[in-house]
Scaffold this motif. Structure first.
Motif, short mmCIF file in Angstrom:
data_model
loop_
_atom_site.label_atom_id
_atom_site.label_comp_id
_atom_site.label_asym_id
_atom_site.label_seq_id
_atom_site.Cartn_x
_atom_site.Cartn_y
_atom_site.Cartn_z
N THR A 75 0.56 -1.43 -0.27
CA THR A 75 -0.15 0.27 0.23
C THR A 75 0.90 0.94 0.02
OG1 THR A 75 0.05 0.09 3.14
CG2 THR A 75 -2.52 -1.44 1.28
N GLY A 76 2.15 1.23 -0.73
CA GLY A 76 3.06 2.02 -0.81
C GLY A 76 3.44 2.68 0.37
N MET A 77 3.86 1.94 1.08
CA MET A 77 4.54 1.82 2.29
C MET A 77 5.85 1.25 2.54
SD MET A 77 3.32 2.12 6.40
CE MET A 77 1.99 2.42 6.38
N GLY A 78 6.80 1.21 2.40
CA GLY A 78 7.82 0.54 2.87
C GLY A 78 8.13 0.07 4.40
N MET A 79 8.44 -1.25 4.47
CA MET A 79 8.38 -1.67 5.26
C MET A 79 9.87 -2.88 5.72
SD MET A 79 4.95 -3.06 6.18
CE MET A 79 2.98 -2.30 6.53
N ALA A 80 10.54 -2.91 6.27
CA ALA A 80 11.60 -4.05 7.23
C ALA A 80 11.74 -4.18 8.33
CB ALA A 80 12.37 -2.74 6.68
N THR A 81 12.43 -5.44 8.51
CA THR A 81 12.62 -6.58 9.75
C THR A 81 13.79 -6.17 10.09
OG1 THR A 81 12.48 -8.89 8.51
CG2 THR A 81 10.48 -7.55 9.66
N ALA A 82 14.18 -5.79 11.21
CA ALA A 82 16.16 -6.14 11.21
C ALA A 82 16.52 -7.73 12.14
CB ALA A 82 15.28 -5.12 12.90
N LEU A 83 17.20 -7.82 12.11
CA LEU A 83 18.05 -9.26 12.32
C LEU A 83 18.57 -8.73 14.02
CD1 LEU A 83 19.77 -10.28 8.91
CD2 LEU A 83 17.62 -11.89 10.55
N ASP A 84 19.08 -10.18 14.85
CA ASP A 84 19.81 -9.41 15.46
C ASP A 84 21.05 -9.14 15.17
OD1 ASP A 84 21.96 -11.81 16.23
OD2 ASP A 84 20.28 -12.78 15.47
N PRO A 85 21.77 -8.71 15.98
CA PRO A 85 23.34 -8.01 15.64
C PRO A 85 23.98 -9.10 15.31
CG PRO A 85 22.43 -6.86 17.98
CD PRO A 85 21.16 -7.77 17.49
N GLU A 86 24.28 -10.13 16.60
CA GLU A 86 24.95 -11.28 15.65
C GLU A 86 24.68 -11.39 14.43
OE1 GLU A 86 26.58 -15.48 17.50
OE2 GLU A 86 24.71 -14.53 18.18
N LYS A 87 23.50 -11.72 13.67
CA LYS A 87 23.32 -12.31 12.68
C LYS A 87 23.57 -10.82 11.66
CE LYS A 87 20.18 -14.83 9.53
NZ LYS A 87 18.72 -15.44 9.74
N LEU A 88 23.58 -10.10 11.61
CA LEU A 88 24.10 -8.96 11.23
C LEU A 88 25.52 -8.85 10.26
CD1 LEU A 88 23.80 -6.44 9.68
CD2 LEU A 88 23.31 -5.46 11.50
N ASP A 89 25.63 -8.86 11.95
CA ASP A 89 27.50 -8.96 12.05
C ASP A 89 28.35 -10.15 11.05
OD1 ASP A 89 29.72 -7.55 12.91
OD2 ASP A 89 30.62 -9.85 13.52
N LEU A 90 27.38 -11.57 11.10
CA LEU A 90 28.14 -12.35 10.22
C LEU A 90 27.81 -12.58 8.92
CD1 LEU A 90 27.04 -15.35 12.94
CD2 LEU A 90 28.93 -14.44 12.35
N VAL A 91 26.70 -12.26 8.65
CA VAL A 91 25.89 -12.42 7.13
C VAL A 91 27.27 -10.66 6.72
CG1 VAL A 91 24.01 -11.05 6.09
CG2 VAL A 91 23.94 -12.32 8.17
N LYS A 92 27.00 -9.95 7.15
CA LYS A 92 27.96 -8.92 6.43
C LYS A 92 29.73 -9.55 6.12
CE LYS A 92 26.38 -4.45 8.50
NZ LYS A 92 26.64 -3.25 9.35
N LYS A 93 30.12 -10.42 7.12
CA LYS A 93 31.17 -10.92 6.78
C LYS A 93 30.86 -12.26 5.33
CE LYS A 93 32.88 -8.70 10.14
NZ LYS A 93 34.96 -7.97 9.64
N VAL A 94 30.13 -12.89 5.72
CA VAL A 94 29.90 -13.90 4.73
C VAL A 94 30.05 -13.02 2.87
CG1 VAL A 94 28.53 -14.95 3.71
CG2 VAL A 94 29.35 -15.28 5.83
N LYS A 95 29.30 -11.95 2.82
CA LYS A 95 29.19 -11.39 1.50
C LYS A 95 30.61 -10.07 1.93
CE LYS A 95 23.94 -9.90 1.71
NZ LYS A 95 24.16 -9.95 0.61
N ALA A 96 31.37 -9.91 2.69
CA ALA A 96 32.61 -8.62 2.58
C ALA A 96 33.96 -10.16 2.22
CB ALA A 96 33.11 -8.98 3.64
#
Length: 323
Positions: free
Chosen positions: A176-197
């Protein structure tokens, strides 16, 4: 005296009329439970009935969607009305429930956020149709707050908005025209960034991640779709020194062997128990097997192997159909 006797007789008559016997009370409870299960089954097998139940309780039942909270007469009234072809206008709550369900179909991250939100609120009803409007509105507000918090993260400055949300493990979608997002826990966010890097460092390293996914993870290469322990095991196999805290892990100057050996990541015993429950449920009969298949086709992209889904997804199905 005669007046006292009359009073005693009247009291006995009132008591016999008003006080239910234990057997009649038990029968009443059983009848209500059976009728509530009938309404639940109808909702699981008929999408229109799902919507109409929501509209019916909004109009006549104070918005309470749990069939077990209503009387037998109320439940019978709904079934008679629905079977007679009466269709009520869909309520706002019904639209919200459909919105949440659509997010579950499109994104594992959305589905995980929904399960976590219900846990925080003390609700064990994973089906959005069985939650009241306050829960649904609260969840959408929670997504909006998460998006605002990530949008102000200085560590992601300079990244395009949608890319920032995706890197942070969010599902960015237009509703309905609205952007929505869900956040991860900090540890998973950090690991995801490491895998991508790690993948960006070279073609060979990108292929390492691809091989790992093909061999152990069913070919699913999006790090956001894998649990923390799986990401940690991959990074450890590539020479990262990982710590329990979400602070940046470092790579040693001499990397240990990258060979994974003959076995994949060890499965969580709790997840193994959930998988066993779902498989046992399917073995009970065609109806049970079809229920799992329909759930997978509708919400899980047609993937019917329980081992390829996360714990929250398995728990959601079990809470709806098995417990």
């Amino acid at each position: 005296s005669k007046s006292v006797a009359n009073m005693w007789t009247s009291a006995n008559m009132w008591t016999s009329q008003r006080a239910p016997t234990p057997s009649s009370s038990t029968a009443s409870i059983s009848a209500r439970a059976a009728m509530a299960e009938k309404v639940k089954l109808l909702q699981r097998t008929d999408e229109v009935a799902h919507e109409q139940w929501g509209a019916y309780v909004e109009h006549h039942g104070e918005g309470v969607r749990d069939p077990t909270k209503h009387t037998v007469a109320f439940l019978e009234g709904f079934l008679e009305s629905y079977n007679a072809g009466v269709r009520l206008e869909s309520s706002s709550t019904g639209h919200l429930a459909n919105l949440v369900k659509e997010g579950q179909k499109l994104s594992p991250s959305w589905r995980q956020a929904w399960c976590q939100y219900l846990t925080q609120k003390g609700s064990g009803k994973h089906d959005p149709n069985f939650n009241e409007a306050t829960i649904l509105v609260g969840f959408i507000d929670f997504l909006g707050q998460s998006a605002l918090m990530m949008d102000g993260d200085p560590a992601l400055a300079g990244e395009p908005s949608l890319k920032r949300l995706r890197i942070d493990g969010a599902i960015a979608m237009s509703v309905t025209g609205m952007g929505m997002a869900t956040a991860l826990d900090p540890e998973k966010l950090d690991l995801v960034k490491k895998v991508k890097a790690f993948q960006r460092e070279s073609v060979d390293q990108k292929q390492e991640w691809g091989k790992f996914c093909d061999k152990y993870l069913g070919g699913v290469r999006d790090p956001l779709r894998h649990p923390v322990e799986t990401l940690r095991q991959f990074l450890a196999s590539q020479g990262f020194e990982l710590h329990s805290s979400p602070s940046s892990p470092c790579r040693p100057s001499v990397a240990p062997s990258r060979a994974m050996g003959g076995s994949g990541p060890a499965m969580d015993p709790f997840k193994a128990e959930l998988i066993s429950k779902i498989k046992s449920y399917q073995r009970q009969g065609e109806e049970q097997k079809n229920a799992w298949w329909a759930h997978c086709d509708e919400l899980l992209g047609g993937v019917r192997d329980p081992s390829r889904h996360d714990v929250d997804t398995l728990q959601e199905f079990i809470s709806l159909y098995i417990l």
